[in-house]
Write a protein that holds these residues in place. Structure first.
Motif, short mmCIF file in Angstrom:
data_model
loop_
_atom_site.label_atom_id
_atom_site.label_comp_id
_atom_site.label_asym_id
_atom_site.label_seq_id
_atom_site.Cartn_x
_atom_site.Cartn_y
_atom_site.Cartn_z
N SER A 68 -6.00 7.29 9.58
CA SER A 68 -5.39 7.80 8.34
C SER A 68 -5.13 9.30 8.42
O SER A 68 -5.96 10.06 8.91
CB SER A 68 -6.34 7.53 7.18
OG SER A 68 -5.95 8.29 6.06
N ALA A 96 -9.41 4.40 -1.20
CA ALA A 96 -10.81 4.80 -1.00
C ALA A 96 -11.73 3.65 -1.36
O ALA A 96 -11.54 2.99 -2.38
CB ALA A 96 -11.13 6.01 -1.89
N HIS A 134 -5.32 10.99 5.84
CA HIS A 134 -6.21 11.52 4.79
C HIS A 134 -7.66 11.13 5.08
O HIS A 134 -8.47 11.05 4.17
CB HIS A 134 -5.87 10.94 3.41
CG HIS A 134 -4.42 10.82 3.12
ND1 HIS A 134 -3.71 11.85 2.55
CD2 HIS A 134 -3.53 9.82 3.31
CE1 HIS A 134 -2.44 11.47 2.40
NE2 HIS A 134 -2.31 10.25 2.86
N GLY A 135 -8.00 10.83 6.32
CA GLY A 135 -9.31 10.24 6.64
C GLY A 135 -10.51 11.03 6.09
O GLY A 135 -10.64 12.22 6.35
N ASP A 193 -9.96 2.55 10.83
CA ASP A 193 -9.00 2.82 9.75
C ASP A 193 -9.04 4.29 9.36
O ASP A 193 -8.00 4.95 9.23
CB ASP A 193 -9.38 2.02 8.48
CG ASP A 193 -8.74 0.64 8.45
OD1 ASP A 193 -8.25 0.21 9.52
OD2 ASP A 193 -8.76 0.01 7.38
N TYR A 218 -5.78 8.15 -5.40
CA TYR A 218 -6.23 7.08 -4.51
C TYR A 218 -6.28 5.74 -5.24
O TYR A 218 -6.74 5.68 -6.39
CB TYR A 218 -7.67 7.35 -4.01
CG TYR A 218 -7.78 8.36 -2.89
CD1 TYR A 218 -7.96 7.94 -1.57
CD2 TYR A 218 -7.71 9.72 -3.14
CE1 TYR A 218 -8.08 8.86 -0.54
CE2 TYR A 218 -7.82 10.64 -2.12
CZ TYR A 218 -8.01 10.21 -0.82
OH TYR A 218 -8.12 11.13 0.20
N ASP A 242 -8.50 4.67 3.77
CA ASP A 242 -8.34 6.09 4.12
C ASP A 242 -9.61 6.89 3.88
O ASP A 242 -9.83 7.91 4.53
CB ASP A 242 -7.22 6.69 3.27
CG ASP A 242 -5.88 6.01 3.55
OD1 ASP A 242 -5.21 6.41 4.51
OD2 ASP A 242 -5.55 5.04 2.83
N ALA A 243 -10.39 6.46 2.89
CA ALA A 243 -11.62 7.21 2.56
C ALA A 243 -12.75 6.23 2.27
O ALA A 243 -12.53 5.21 1.63
CB ALA A 243 -11.38 8.09 1.34
N GLN A 299 0.83 -1.20 0.00
CA GLN A 299 0.00 0.00 0.00
C GLN A 299 0.86 1.25 0.00
O GLN A 299 1.41 1.63 1.01
CB GLN A 299 -0.92 -0.05 1.23
CG GLN A 299 -2.11 0.85 1.08
CD GLN A 299 -3.12 0.57 2.17
OE1 GLN A 299 -3.54 -0.56 2.37
NE2 GLN A 299 -3.50 1.60 2.88
N ARG A 341 -5.84 -1.17 4.29
CA ARG A 341 -6.29 -0.18 5.27
C ARG A 341 -6.94 0.97 4.50
O ARG A 341 -6.39 1.47 3.52
CB ARG A 341 -5.13 0.33 6.11
CG ARG A 341 -4.88 -0.53 7.34
CD ARG A 341 -3.62 -0.13 8.07
NE ARG A 341 -2.44 -0.53 7.31
CZ ARG A 341 -1.59 0.33 6.73
NH1 ARG A 341 -1.77 1.63 6.86
NH2 ARG A 341 -0.54 -0.09 6.05
N ARG A 372 -0.30 4.17 -1.86
CA ARG A 372 -1.20 5.32 -2.00
C ARG A 372 -2.34 5.18 -1.01
O ARG A 372 -2.64 4.08 -0.54
CB ARG A 372 -1.78 5.33 -3.42
CG ARG A 372 -0.82 5.81 -4.48
CD ARG A 372 -1.50 5.83 -5.82
NE ARG A 372 -1.62 4.49 -6.33
CZ ARG A 372 -0.80 3.95 -7.23
NH1 ARG A 372 0.19 4.66 -7.71
NH2 ARG A 372 -0.97 2.72 -7.64
N PRO A 373 -3.05 6.31 -0.71
CA PRO A 373 -4.25 6.18 0.10
C PRO A 373 -5.30 5.35 -0.64
O PRO A 373 -5.31 5.32 -1.87
CB PRO A 373 -4.73 7.63 0.28
CG PRO A 373 -4.05 8.41 -0.78
CD PRO A 373 -2.77 7.69 -1.10
#
Ligand code: NAP
Length: 266
Positions: free
Chosen positions: A133, A9, A135-136, A129, A31, A86-87, A4, A84, A6-7
């Motif tokens: 993050s 979604a 970037h949550g 999660d 993402y 992030d969005a 992983q 995991r 990148r973030p």
């Protein structure tokens, strides 16, 4: 999607309309994506497009969110794959229309499962999660129908009122944690929604384009920390009017807007 970088979604309802639009915009922002809906072929086609155009990883997850246990199975699949999140964009949804007494009970059960139960449980299961993050983002797609009860769209409006309420409460509870929580309330938007509903009663006022709704959502995400955004000036005025008008007046107005009185037959 094992390493992983990148973030990530998760976007539900990504096979069409607003969800597909969110997936494309998030891919353009770098993402990796997990895209969820029932129509597998559409998800796979989208995955090919996003990988080619944006070089991101995309995992299509074909899933019927009306099925009991669906959100837990998605969360388990993500955990098993070491993903995991992030969005989370809870966008899948549909509406039923018509007089409540004439509604199909099985369809209503599915509507509550997809519009209420699934986004609630996905948000709850993925919240740890999202909160970890940097970037949550938790984006709950609600509707202008959430701002007042709507005769002829009674269950849909009640479902969306729940979504806006839940989302605003989570916004307050997580304030200061770095997680961005937003309830997005579009008015009628040019997607497959009306076809899926089999009714024009949802076409109240001007029908916006998908890009207009996405632009409004990302503007608020990027530039403010508002808990709820209603898309379009006219819709914001109507939301305010519904808040201050006596309930009987608001009910009569929304009944007229959705096509007038339906004869009571049950
Ligand atoms: N369009 C509007 O006028 C409008 C206005 C306000 C709010 N909204 C909200 O915006 C959201 C997106 O709708 P849209 O306008 O983009 O409509 P849409 O084009 O019909 O998209 C709906 C999405 O939800 C998915 N979905 C429906 N039932 C599902 C199920 N049982 N399991 C998994 N996925 C399911 C569909 O995928 P599959 O069919 O492939 O499963 C599709 O991807 C909804 O929450 C809707 O309530 C729409």
């Amino acid at each position: 999607m094992s390493i992983q970088r990148r973030p990530v979604a998760v976007v539900t309802g990504a096979s069409s309309g607003l969800g597909r639009g969110f997936a494309i915009r998030l891919a353009a922002r770098g993402y990796d994506l997990v895209v969820v809906a029932r129509r597998r072929a559409r998800l796979e086609e989208l995955a090919l497009e996003l990988r080619a155009e944006h070089g991101v990883a995309v995992l299509p997850l074909s899933c019927d969110l009306a099925r009991p246990g669906a959100p837990a199975r998605i969360a388990q699949q993500l955990a098993d794959s070491d993903i995991r999140v992030d969005a989370l964009v809870n966008c899948a949804g549909f509406g039923t229309a018509g007089h409540f007494a004439a509604e199909d009970p099985d369809r209503v059960e599915q509507e509550i499962a997809v519009d209420v139960t699934a986004p609630t449980l996905l948000a709850r299961l993925l919240l740890p999660d999202l909160m970890r993050s940097p970037h949550g983002l938790l984006l709950m797609v609600s509707s202008t129908a959430s701002h007042q009860p709507v005769p002829s769209l009674a269950v849909y409006a009640a479902c969306k009122a729940y979504v806006t309420s839940l989302s605003a409460a989570i916004w307050q509870e997580t304030r200061g944690s770095g997680l961005r929580v937003l309830a997005l309330c579009p008015g009628p938007t040019d997607t497959e929604f009306f076809e899926a509903a089999g009714s024009d009663r949802f076409k109240v006022g001007r029908v916006a384009g998908v890009d207009e709704v996405l632009d409004a959502a990302f503007r608020v995400i990027d530039e403010s920390d508002a808990p709820v955004v209603t898309v379009g000036l006219r819709n914001r005025v109507q939301a305010l009017a519904a808040k201050i008008a006596p309930l009987r007046v608001s009910l009569a107005l929304s009944e007229r807007a959705t096509g007038g009185k339906v004869p009571v037959s049950a």
